[in-house]
Design a protein around this motif. Structure first.
Motif, PDB file in Angstrom:
ATOM      1  N   ASP A 115      -4.630  -6.924  -1.691  1.00  0.00           N
ATOM      2  CA  ASP A 115      -5.054  -7.248  -3.051  1.00  0.00           C
ATOM      3  C   ASP A 115      -5.066  -5.989  -3.917  1.00  0.00           C
ATOM      4  N   LYS A 116      -4.549  -6.106  -5.138  1.00  0.00           N
ATOM      5  CA  LYS A 116      -4.435  -4.958  -6.032  1.00  0.00           C
ATOM      6  C   LYS A 116      -5.779  -4.278  -6.259  1.00  0.00           C
ATOM      7  N   THR A 117      -6.843  -5.065  -6.386  1.00  0.00           N
ATOM      8  CA  THR A 117      -8.162  -4.479  -6.608  1.00  0.00           C
ATOM      9  C   THR A 117      -8.596  -3.634  -5.419  1.00  0.00           C
ATOM     10  N   VAL A 118      -8.319  -4.130  -4.204  1.00  0.00           N
ATOM     11  CA  VAL A 118      -8.678  -3.382  -3.001  1.00  0.00           C
ATOM     12  C   VAL A 118      -7.873  -2.090  -2.930  1.00  0.00           C
ATOM     13  N   VAL A 119      -6.576  -2.172  -3.245  1.00  0.00           N
ATOM     14  CA  VAL A 119      -5.725  -0.979  -3.201  1.00  0.00           C
ATOM     15  C   VAL A 119      -6.240   0.090  -4.155  1.00  0.00           C
ATOM     16  N   GLU A 120      -6.630  -0.312  -5.357  1.00  0.00           N
ATOM     17  CA  GLU A 120      -7.111   0.653  -6.340  1.00  0.00           C
ATOM     18  C   GLU A 120      -8.414   1.302  -5.889  1.00  0.00           C
ATOM     19  N   ARG A 121      -9.305   0.515  -5.283  1.00  0.00           N
ATOM     20  CA  ARG A 121     -10.620   1.030  -4.917  1.00  0.00           C
ATOM     21  C   ARG A 121     -10.627   1.785  -3.596  1.00  0.00           C
ATOM     22  N   ILE A 122      -9.548   1.667  -2.829  1.00  0.00           N
ATOM     23  CA  ILE A 122      -9.479   2.376  -1.553  1.00  0.00           C
ATOM     24  C   ILE A 122      -8.903   3.775  -1.708  1.00  0.00           C
ATOM     25  N   ALA A 123      -8.324   4.082  -2.867  1.00  0.00           N
ATOM     26  CA  ALA A 123      -7.637   5.367  -3.040  1.00  0.00           C
ATOM     27  C   ALA A 123      -8.592   6.547  -2.881  1.00  0.00           C
ATOM     28  N   ASP A 124      -9.769   6.485  -3.507  1.00  0.00           N
ATOM     29  CA  ASP A 124     -10.708   7.613  -3.420  1.00  0.00           C
ATOM     30  C   ASP A 124     -11.233   7.830  -2.000  1.00  0.00           C
ATOM     31  N   VAL A 152       0.827  -1.208   0.000  1.00  0.00           N
ATOM     32  CA  VAL A 152       0.000   0.000   0.000  1.00  0.00           C
ATOM     33  C   VAL A 152       0.859   1.254   0.000  1.00  0.00           C
ATOM     34  N   GLY A 153       2.185   1.091   0.096  1.00  0.00           N
ATOM     35  CA  GLY A 153       3.059   2.262   0.170  1.00  0.00           C
ATOM     36  C   GLY A 153       2.933   3.180  -1.021  1.00  0.00           C
ATOM     37  N   ALA A 154       2.777   2.606  -2.232  1.00  0.00           N
ATOM     38  CA  ALA A 154       2.654   3.453  -3.422  1.00  0.00           C
ATOM     39  C   ALA A 154       1.409   4.329  -3.336  1.00  0.00           C
ATOM     40  N   THR A 155       0.311   3.757  -2.818  1.00  0.00           N
ATOM     41  CA  THR A 155      -0.919   4.545  -2.656  1.00  0.00           C
ATOM     42  C   THR A 155      -0.730   5.605  -1.578  1.00  0.00           C
ATOM     43  N   PHE A 156      -0.099   5.237  -0.471  1.00  0.00           N
ATOM     44  CA  PHE A 156       0.129   6.206   0.599  1.00  0.00           C
ATOM     45  C   PHE A 156       0.985   7.371   0.125  1.00  0.00           C
TER      46      PHE A 156
END
Length: 707
Positions: free
Chosen positions: A420-429, A386-390
Motif C-alpha cells: 500500500d502506498k501509505t505504508v511505503v511512504e511511512r516505512i521510509a524513515d 517497494v523498489g523505488a523506496t529501496f
C-alpha cells in the motif's frame, strides 16, 4: 494554464532527479556504459526543457551547465570520475531543492543562489573554454515583431507542423514556444492554420496548427534541435540555420506545398528569413547550361536531414499516454467511500436475511459480490512496488559509508513486491534509521573484517517478500552481530534489568528498542544518543506491524519488519466471546476446531493443547479481555499463524467471514494491548480488530516466563 500543469511538472521532476541520482550511482558502482550515460543525459535534458516551459530559470541555468558537462561525457571527451560523480550528485540535490521551492511558488534565497553559483563554477571547470557559457536570459517568447523591425541579420528559420495527437500526449505547442524563448529571441512568428477543419468537424483534442518563425539564438544547434525531442517522431520539424541559402528555402517551400497544397513563400519573407529578391531569384527557372548546373551543385548546402521515426519511442510514448496521474488524496477519498459502501452493503444483507425474501437475498448477495470486486480494484490502485523506496538507499549507503570511512555495498532483492502506498511512504524513515544503524554498528572496519577472514567490503541487504497475507521487509548486514553481554550490561547500567538477570535471547535483543538505549561508545552524527530504535518500533506498531531481531555472532544481524498489505480494508473472520465481537484478519486463520472438555482437561490448567500430535499454545479471549456472561458450554479454537508461529484463540462463537473496514481507535483507547482498531458491523454494532502480532508476542512471553 501553465500554473495548473505545475504539479505534474513537480512530480515528473522528482522522477527525473531520481533517475539522475540512480544513474550516477550505477555508473559509479558498475562503470560507465553508453546506455547509462545517455539515460543520465536525457534525464537532465528533459528536466531542463520542462523547467523552461514553466519559466523556472534557476532550474534551467543549473541544469544547462550539468547538461553541457554530461554532453562532454557522452561524446567521450570527459570521463566520470568519483569527484565528478560527487559533484553531479550535489547538483541533483540542489535541483531537488529548487524544485521543492517551485512547488511552493517560492523564489530561491541568497544562500541557495550562492550554492548554485558555486556548483556552476565547479562544473565549468570540466568544460572547454569555448563551452563556458551560461544559457541565454529568457525573453518574451511571443514577441512577434512586425516585418519593418527586422534588421536583416541572419537567424534561424523554424518551420513547425505539430502532429495531430500531441495534445493527447500531454504536449502543448505553446509550451515549446515558451521554451524557445529561454534559448534566444523569436523575432517573428506566423501561425499556419490551413489544416483547420470546418467548425462542426473540429476535434478539440487534435492539433491542427503549425508555425513559421524567425529565431535568433547563440545556442548550440543540438540544443535548438533538442527542444523538439519529445514530438519529433509525430511532427514535421524543419530547422534552417543562419546563413542558409535561398535554395534551402525553395526546398522548404516545395516540401510544404506538397504536404499542404499551399505556398508559404510570403510567410518566409514575413519572418525576415529570406529577402523577396533572393527568393524570386531562386524560384526563377535557371539557364539550361552545364556551368550553372555545376555551380548550383557546388553552392547548394546539404539539406537538413530528416530524423526517422523511432517505432520503439513511439510505442513507449503511446504506452505512457495510456497512463494518468491521480492525486493520492482522491484515492484516499475513494477508499473511504468504498469502506462506507461495504458497511452499508453489510447492513442491506442483514436486512435481506431478516426479511427472508429470496429475491431480495439474491440481489443483496450480488451487490455484496460486486462491492468486493470494487474494493479489490480500488485497493490495487494504491499498491506500489517497494523498489523505488529501496533504490533511494543507494545514495544513503554511498554517503554514510564515505562518512564512516568504510567500503559498504547495498544489495536489493524483492524490489517488485507491492505494498500500500501509505505504508511505503511511512516505512521510509524507519528503514533509513535501520540502514544507517547497520552501517554504523553492524559493519566492522576493513581491518577487522580482514582479520576475521571476511571481504574488506561490507554488505547491507534489503529484501522484501510476501508471507501469509503480510509483507516482510528485511534489513540485514554481514557485520559482527549483536553482543548480548554488552547489551545486558548496558541495560543493567540504565536500570532496565537487574544485574546478573538471565534473559532469553529474544528479550535481550528487544532491549535495543527501549527508549534512550544505545551501546555506542561515543556520540556521532549517526548514533549514540539512544533516540532511534524505540521510534522505529513505535512507527512500525502504528502501521499495525511488528519488528524482530536475529543475530549470529561474527556473521551479522537481520531486522525483520512484518507489515499488513493495506491499512484500509481487509477480509476478516468474525468471532464472538459473550456479547462481544472480534475480528481476526482472515489470511492469518489456518483452521477452526472444537475444544471439547477432554482436551481442556488434558491441559491440566496450562494454556496448550494437543492438536494432531503438535503442541498448540492458546489464549482464552474471555480471560484476556473479560466478557459479560458465563462461559459457553461449547468452545472453539481459532488456529492462527503469524511469523512462523501458531497459536489458538479460544472463543465462544464462529461467525464467518466479513469484509472489514479498519477504523483507528481514539486517543483514549490507543494504549489497549492486543487491539488494533475497530469496525462497524451491518447491524450497527462495533467489533474490535485483534492485533495478532501483539497477541502472539504476549503469549510467547508468558510461556517463556512459565518455562
Amino acid at each position: 494554464m501553465m500554473r495548473e500543469a505545475l504539479p505534474t511538472f513537480i512530480a515528473e521532476a522528482g522522477e527525473l532527479l531520481e533517475q539522475m541520482e540512480g544513474g550516477l550511482l550505477h555508473i559509479e558502482q558498475d562503470g560507465a556504459d553508453a546506455d547509462a550515460i545517455n539515460a543520465l543525459f536525457r534525464a537532465v535534458h528533459t528536466l531542463k526543457g520542462s523547467a523552461g516551459l514553466f519559466g523556472l530559470h534557476h532550474i534551467v541555468a543549473c541544469a544547462h551547465v550539468a547538461e553541457s558537462v554530461l554532453d562532454e561525457v557522452r561524446e567521450a571527451r570527459l570521463a566520470i570520475t568519483p569527484a565528478l560523480a560527487t559533484l553531479l550528485l550535489s547538483v541533483s540535490d540542489h535541483l531537488a531543492a529548487l524544485v521543492a521551492l517551485a512547488a511552493d511558488d517560492v523564489a530561491p534565497d541568497a544562500a541557495l543562489d550562492a550554492a548554485g553559483q558555486a556548483l556552476g563554477a565547479a562544473l565549468q571547470a570540466y568544460l572547454p573554454a569555448a563551452a563556458e557559457t551560461a544559457p541565454p536570459a529568457a525573453t518574451p517568447p511571443m514577441a512577434a515583431a512586425p516585418a519593418a523591425a527586422h534588421d536583416g541579420s541572419p537567424h534561424w528559420h523554424l518551420s513547425l507542423r505539430f502532429g495531430a495527437e500531441v495534445l493527447r500526449y500531454g504536449m502543448d505547442p505553446l509550451s515549446f514556444l515558451h521554451y524557445l524563448g529561454t534559448l534566444g529571441e523569436i523575432v517573428h512568428i506566423v501561425a499556419v492554420s490551413g489544416a483547420l477543419p470546418p467548425l462542426p468537424e473540429l476535434d478539440p483534442e487534435r492539433c491542427h496548427l503549425g508555425y513559421e518563425l524567425g529565431f535568433r539564438s547563440d545556442a548550440d544547434p543540438a540544443a535548438i534541435a533538442g527542444a523538439f525531442e519529445f514530438v519529433r517522431e509525430d511532427s514535421r520539424i524543419e530547422l534552417l540555420p543562419p546563413g542558409s541559402g535561398a535554395a534551402d528555402f525553395v526546398r522548404l517551400i516545395e516540401l510544404r506545398a506538397a504536404e499542404e497544397h499551399a505556398c508559404i513563400d510570403q510567410l518566409l519573407i514575413a519572418c525576415g528569413s529570406v529577402t523577396p529578391a533572393a527568393l524570386a531569384a531562386a524560384l526563377a527557372p535557371p539557364a539550361p547550361t552545364a556551368a550553372n548546373a555545376a555551380n548550383a551543385a557546388n553552392a547548394a548546402p546539404e539539406a537538413p536531414a530528416a530524423v526517422p521515426a523511432a517505432p520503439a519511442a513511439r510505442a513507449a510514448r503511446a504506452a505512457e499516454a495510456s497512463l494518468i496521474r491521480v492525486d493520492a488524496g482522491k484515492l484516499d477519498q475513494l477508499i473511504d467511500l468504498i469502506g462506507e459502501l461495504i458497511i452499508a452493503s453489510a447492513g442491506a444483507s442483514l436486512a435481506a436475511q431478516q426479511a427472508g425474501a429470496p429475491a431480495l437475498l439474491e440481489s443483496s448477495t450480488r451487490v455484496a459480490r460486486l462491492v468486493e470486486q470494487v474494493r479489490d480494484s480500488a485497493l490495487t490502485l494504491r499498491m506500489v512496488a517497494v523498489g523505488a523506496t529501496f533504490n533511494r538507499f543507494q545514495r544513503v549507503v554511498r554517503d554514510v559509508s564515505a562518512e564512516l570511512g568504510k567500503d559498504i555495498r547495498l544489495e536489493i532483492s524483492g524490489a517488485d513486491t507491492e505494498l500500500d502506498k501509505t505504508v511505503v511512504e511511512r516505512i521510509a524513515d524507519p528503514l533509513t534509521h535501520l540502514v544507517r544503524n547497520a552501517m554504523d554498528h553492524g559493519i566492522e572496519p576493513a581491518a577487522a573484517r580482514r582479520a576475521a577472514g571476511k571481504p574488506a567490503h561490507g554488505t547491507v541487504r534489503l529484501n522484501a517478500y510476501h508471507d501469509a497475507g503480510s509483507i516482510v521487509i528485511e534489513v540485514a548486514d554481514d557485520g559482527g552481530g549483536l553482543d548480548k553481554q554488552r547489551i545486558l550490561a548496558k541495560a543493567a547500567e540504565r536500570g532496565l534489568v537487574e544485574a546478573g538477570a538471565a534473559l532469553a535471547e529474544r528479550d535481550i535483543y528487544n532491549l535495543i528498542f527501549e527508549p534512550g538505549f544505545s551501546t555506542a561508545a561515543a556520540v556521532s552524527n549517526l548514533s549514540g544518543r539512544g533516540v532511534g530504535m524505540d521510534v522505529v518500533k513505535r512507527n512500525i506498531a502504528a502501521l499495525r506491524g511488528g519488528i524482530e531481531l536475529s543475530s549470529v555472532a561474527g556473521r551479522g544481524t537481520t531486522v525483520s519488519i512484518r507489515l499488513p498489505l493495506t491499512l484500509a480494508i481487509i477480509d476478516g473472520f468474525l468471532i464472538g466471546v459473550g456479547r462481544a465481537t472480534y475480528v481476526v484478519p482472515l489470511e492469518l486463520v489456518e483452521e477452526c476446531v472444537e475444544l471439547d472438555a477432554g482436551q481442556a482437561g488434558a491441559a491440566h490448567g496450562h494454556h496448550y493443547l494437543n492438536l494432531r500430535g503438535a503442541v498448540l499454545p492458546f489464549v482464552r479471549l474471555r480471560e484476556l479481555f473479560g466478557g459479560a456472561g458465563g462461559a459457553a458450554r461449547r468452545e472453539n479454537v481459532v488456529v492462527i499463524r503469524h511469523g512462523g508461529r501458531r497459536v489458538g484463540l479460544v472463543v465462544d462463537r464462529l461467525m464467518g467471514e466479513f469484509q472489514t473496514v479498519i477504523k483507528p481507535l481514539g486517543k483514549v483507547f490507543r494504549q489497549l494491548r492486543g487491539i488494533g482498531g475497530f469496525t462497524i458491523l451491518g447491524n450497527g454494532e462495533v467489533a474490535l480488530i485483534l492485533n495478532v502480532p501483539e497477541l502472539i508476542g504476549q503469549l510467547a512471553r508468558q510461556h517463556e516466563a512459565a518455562a
